[in-house]
Design a protein around this motif. Structure first.
Motif, short mmCIF file in Angstrom:
data_model
loop_
_atom_site.label_atom_id
_atom_site.label_comp_id
_atom_site.label_asym_id
_atom_site.label_seq_id
_atom_site.Cartn_x
_atom_site.Cartn_y
_atom_site.Cartn_z
N LEU A 95 10.83 10.73 1.13
CA LEU A 95 11.85 10.18 1.97
C LEU A 95 11.27 9.34 3.23
CD1 LEU A 95 14.82 10.00 2.74
CD2 LEU A 95 14.55 12.31 3.93
N CYS A 96 10.33 10.32 3.91
CA CYS A 96 9.47 9.59 4.90
C CYS A 96 8.90 8.29 4.65
CB CYS A 96 8.60 10.69 5.40
SG CYS A 96 8.94 11.99 6.31
N MET A 97 8.37 8.20 3.34
CA MET A 97 7.60 7.06 3.02
C MET A 97 8.63 5.96 2.70
SD MET A 97 4.45 6.20 2.81
CE MET A 97 3.53 7.49 2.28
N ALA A 98 9.80 6.35 2.10
CA ALA A 98 10.83 5.41 2.00
C ALA A 98 11.30 4.47 3.14
CB ALA A 98 11.92 5.96 0.94
N VAL A 99 11.52 5.60 4.17
CA VAL A 99 12.08 5.12 5.38
C VAL A 99 11.05 4.09 5.88
CG1 VAL A 99 13.02 5.68 7.62
CG2 VAL A 99 13.72 6.93 5.48
N ALA A 133 7.79 20.48 -5.34
CA ALA A 133 8.68 19.39 -5.42
C ALA A 133 9.52 19.27 -4.06
CB ALA A 133 9.72 19.74 -6.27
N TRP A 134 9.68 20.43 -3.32
CA TRP A 134 10.46 20.23 -1.86
C TRP A 134 9.35 19.40 -1.14
CZ3 TRP A 134 9.30 21.43 2.88
CH2 TRP A 134 10.60 21.66 3.89
N TYR A 135 8.32 19.71 -1.00
CA TYR A 135 7.15 18.90 -0.07
C TYR A 135 7.07 17.31 -0.46
CZ TYR A 135 4.91 23.02 1.81
OH TYR A 135 4.56 24.15 2.58
N LEU A 136 7.27 17.12 -2.08
CA LEU A 136 7.15 15.81 -2.52
C LEU A 136 8.29 14.94 -1.88
CD1 LEU A 136 5.30 16.43 -5.88
CD2 LEU A 136 4.53 14.92 -4.01
N ARG A 137 9.58 15.75 -2.28
CA ARG A 137 10.96 15.05 -1.65
C ARG A 137 10.74 14.40 -0.63
NH1 ARG A 137 15.27 18.79 -3.02
NH2 ARG A 137 15.54 18.55 -0.84
N ARG A 138 10.41 15.30 0.51
CA ARG A 138 10.11 14.85 1.90
C ARG A 138 9.20 13.86 2.14
NH1 ARG A 138 13.32 18.62 1.01
NH2 ARG A 138 14.56 19.57 2.47
N ALA A 154 4.24 6.46 12.02
CA ALA A 154 4.60 7.93 12.40
C ALA A 154 5.16 8.64 11.13
CB ALA A 154 5.49 8.10 13.63
N LEU A 155 6.14 8.03 10.40
CA LEU A 155 6.56 8.46 9.22
C LEU A 155 5.66 8.44 7.94
CD1 LEU A 155 10.19 7.02 9.29
CD2 LEU A 155 9.67 9.42 9.16
N THR A 156 4.69 7.36 8.04
CA THR A 156 3.54 7.30 7.07
C THR A 156 2.83 8.59 7.17
OG1 THR A 156 3.76 4.86 6.84
CG2 THR A 156 1.79 5.96 6.08
N VAL A 157 2.42 8.80 8.57
CA VAL A 157 1.70 10.06 8.88
C VAL A 157 2.06 11.44 8.53
CG1 VAL A 157 0.55 11.55 10.59
CG2 VAL A 157 0.30 8.91 10.57
N VAL A 158 3.60 11.48 8.73
CA VAL A 158 4.38 12.78 8.22
C VAL A 158 4.23 12.93 6.65
CG1 VAL A 158 6.62 13.78 8.23
CG2 VAL A 158 5.65 12.75 10.65
N GLY A 178 0.90 -1.29 0.04
CA GLY A 178 0.17 0.18 -0.18
C GLY A 178 0.75 1.47 0.16
N VAL A 179 1.94 1.36 0.84
CA VAL A 179 2.89 2.34 0.96
C VAL A 179 3.58 2.42 -0.40
CG1 VAL A 179 4.69 3.32 1.99
CG2 VAL A 179 3.10 2.42 3.47
N GLY A 180 3.78 1.50 -1.08
CA GLY A 180 4.51 1.80 -2.33
C GLY A 180 3.64 2.09 -3.49
#
Length: 149
Positions: free
Chosen positions: A78-82, A70-75, A117-121, A21-23
């Motif tokens: 990153l959070c989603m990948a971690v 793009a800045w928001y998306l990059r972050r 937590a990272l998924t929420v962020v 799902g996260v993928g």
């Protein structure tokens, strides 16, 4: 042995489903990021082709808004990948527990909490990006209304 394998499979199923799902969310974010970076490159080429004396504040504002997206998306990515990495570690903990009897309840709980937590962020960053995108669209559709604000 069959019972043990089925318990390993069962304990790994939830984190694997979470990864899937996260993928999909990560794929969506990646596509939006790719579009934003391509659009910035187009606008920068357009800006470079203009004469040095001509300053287009609307073009600069568009570049700034898309860069912010793009800045928001990059972050968010990153959070989603971690978060996905933490989910994969949960699968590893479950397999170690099922195969070797190594109890890793506390690390699994910590990984799960951090991953969620990272998924929420990540989703918060994604919502900010969508909001910025809608703001940019509003500037295009109703330029006089937004210039007053």
């Amino acid at each position: 042995m069959a019972v043990q394998f089925s318990s390993v499979l069962l304990s790994a199923l939830t984190p694997v489903t979470l990864i899937s799902g996260v993928g999909l969310l990560l794929l969506s974010m990646t596509n939006r990021y790719s579009h934003a970076t391509n659009r910035i490159r187009e606008l920068l080429r357009e800006k470079a082709s203009q004469s040095d004396k001509l300053i287009d504040p609307e073009l600069d504002a568009s570049i700034e808004l898309i860069y912010k997206r793009a800045w928001y998306l990059r972050r968010a990515m990153l959070c989603m990948a971690v978060s996905v990495t933490f989910s994969a570690c949960i699968v590893l903990c479950n397999v170690l527990d099922a195969l070797f009897g190594i109890r890793l309840d506390v690390p699994e709980s910590v990984l799960l909490l951090c991953g969620m937590a990272l998924t929420v962020v990540s989703m918060m960053y994604f919502v900010l990006e969508i909001s910025t995108s809608l703001h940019a669209l509003g500037l295009t559709v109703h330029p006089r209304v937004h210039k007053k604000n």
